[in-house]
Design a protein around this motif. Sequence first.
Motif, PDB file in Angstrom:
ATOM      1  N   LYS A   1       0.781  -1.228  -0.004  1.00  0.00           N
ATOM      2  CA  LYS A   1       0.079   0.077  -0.057  1.00  0.00           C
ATOM      3  C   LYS A   1       0.927   1.233  -0.013  1.00  0.00           C
ATOM      4  O   LYS A   1       1.575   1.381   1.089  1.00  0.00           O
ATOM      5  CB  LYS A   1      -0.914  -0.063   1.262  1.00  0.00           C
ATOM      6  CG  LYS A   1      -1.971  -1.040   1.209  1.00  0.00           C
ATOM      7  CD  LYS A   1      -2.699  -1.110   2.784  1.00  0.00           C
ATOM      8  CE  LYS A   1      -3.778  -2.402   2.518  1.00  0.00           C
ATOM      9  NZ  LYS A   1      -4.539  -2.389   3.775  1.00  0.00           N
TER      10      LYS A   1
ATOM     11  N   PHE B   1      -4.405   7.973   0.973  1.00  0.00           N
ATOM     12  CA  PHE B   1      -4.397   7.815  -0.557  1.00  0.00           C
ATOM     13  C   PHE B   1      -5.586   8.953  -1.081  1.00  0.00           C
ATOM     14  O   PHE B   1      -5.777   8.877  -2.075  1.00  0.00           O
ATOM     15  CB  PHE B   1      -4.895   6.387  -0.840  1.00  0.00           C
ATOM     16  CG  PHE B   1      -4.039   5.306  -0.276  1.00  0.00           C
ATOM     17  CD1 PHE B   1      -3.041   4.846  -1.033  1.00  0.00           C
ATOM     18  CD2 PHE B   1      -4.620   4.716   0.733  1.00  0.00           C
ATOM     19  CE1 PHE B   1      -2.226   3.816  -0.616  1.00  0.00           C
ATOM     20  CE2 PHE B   1      -3.641   3.790   1.511  1.00  0.00           C
ATOM     21  CZ  PHE B   1      -2.667   3.214   0.728  1.00  0.00           C
TER      22      PHE B   1
ATOM     23  N   GLN C   1      -6.113   0.104  -3.334  1.00  0.00           N
ATOM     24  CA  GLN C   1      -6.281   1.475  -3.292  1.00  0.00           C
ATOM     25  C   GLN C   1      -6.845   2.369  -4.402  1.00  0.00           C
ATOM     26  O   GLN C   1      -6.133   3.326  -4.952  1.00  0.00           O
ATOM     27  CB  GLN C   1      -4.904   1.806  -2.825  1.00  0.00           C
ATOM     28  CG  GLN C   1      -4.332   1.428  -1.601  1.00  0.00           C
ATOM     29  CD  GLN C   1      -4.020  -0.082  -1.567  1.00  0.00           C
ATOM     30  OE1 GLN C   1      -3.217  -0.480  -2.224  1.00  0.00           O
ATOM     31  NE2 GLN C   1      -4.706  -0.689  -0.588  1.00  0.00           N
TER      32      GLN C   1
END
Length: 283
Positions: free
Chosen positions: A7, A250, A262
């Motif tokens: 991530k 994000f 994501q």
Amino acid sequence: MSDNDDKYPTESGRRRFVKGVVGGAALAGVGTTGAAGINLATTSSGAGGGSTQAMAIENTAGPAPRGMPQIPIEIDSEGYIKGVWPEVGEQTEAGVTIQIAETPDYGGSGVTYSSEWFQYCGVESYAGIQPDYESENYFRSGANPAYTWQQDTYSEGDRLHVDDFSDYREWGNGIGDAGVGKPATGTWRSQDADDVIPIQVVRSERIEEAAQDDPWLQASTDQGFIAWLNKCTHFCCVPGYKQASDAARFGAENGVYCQCHQSVYDPFSIVETLFVARPRPAE
């Protein structure tokens, strides 16, 4: 590998690559989930499908190839919210007559609204996507709503009602900014069906303002409500609006965020997308 190893926050400057299909030979074996990541203009056989233009909430970040398709809505005389289904008819393809659900020039917007918008990620095989599936088309609360207010207000199967969104100008849940829009999760055209079509609804002043000079939004939204099929176009996960505490990493704290890989979507930016709709299974 830890949960966070894959991530990468937007501000890190690292470019994220998704391990997946490489090469033409591998593409030949792509199944339901892999096909969701292909955004090409071509044709496909079967009942409907092929190159399709759809109105969608915009994909702004992450590996998703396009936005998630919008569902036009209307509010009935009692205040219950429903998704509009296109007009059902017939057409002949290669000498075979099939049923279709399609409304040209929807609400005078110039947009052709079709059930093919929703034919991806295996949803094309759901009973509720068949043109003649009998349904009242109301949005209904699901078994496990994502929001505390919704858990306290509805039981499974209850229809969503406009009055329960009256605080949309102030609502917040600690994720992102308060007052951006009040959401609910639910199902559509899934009564008495084995497969559930997941939807997300948001009521927002941003939609009210955008609809003032946009023919499509004037036709497809009502009283600030907007809805979409809640299936990520990457690998068919179910994203969420203001559901994940890590969405801010994000840039998605005020948007729709898919925790799986994501992908980020903007529910207040509606764009036209082009993709290959999968054919419905032959009856």
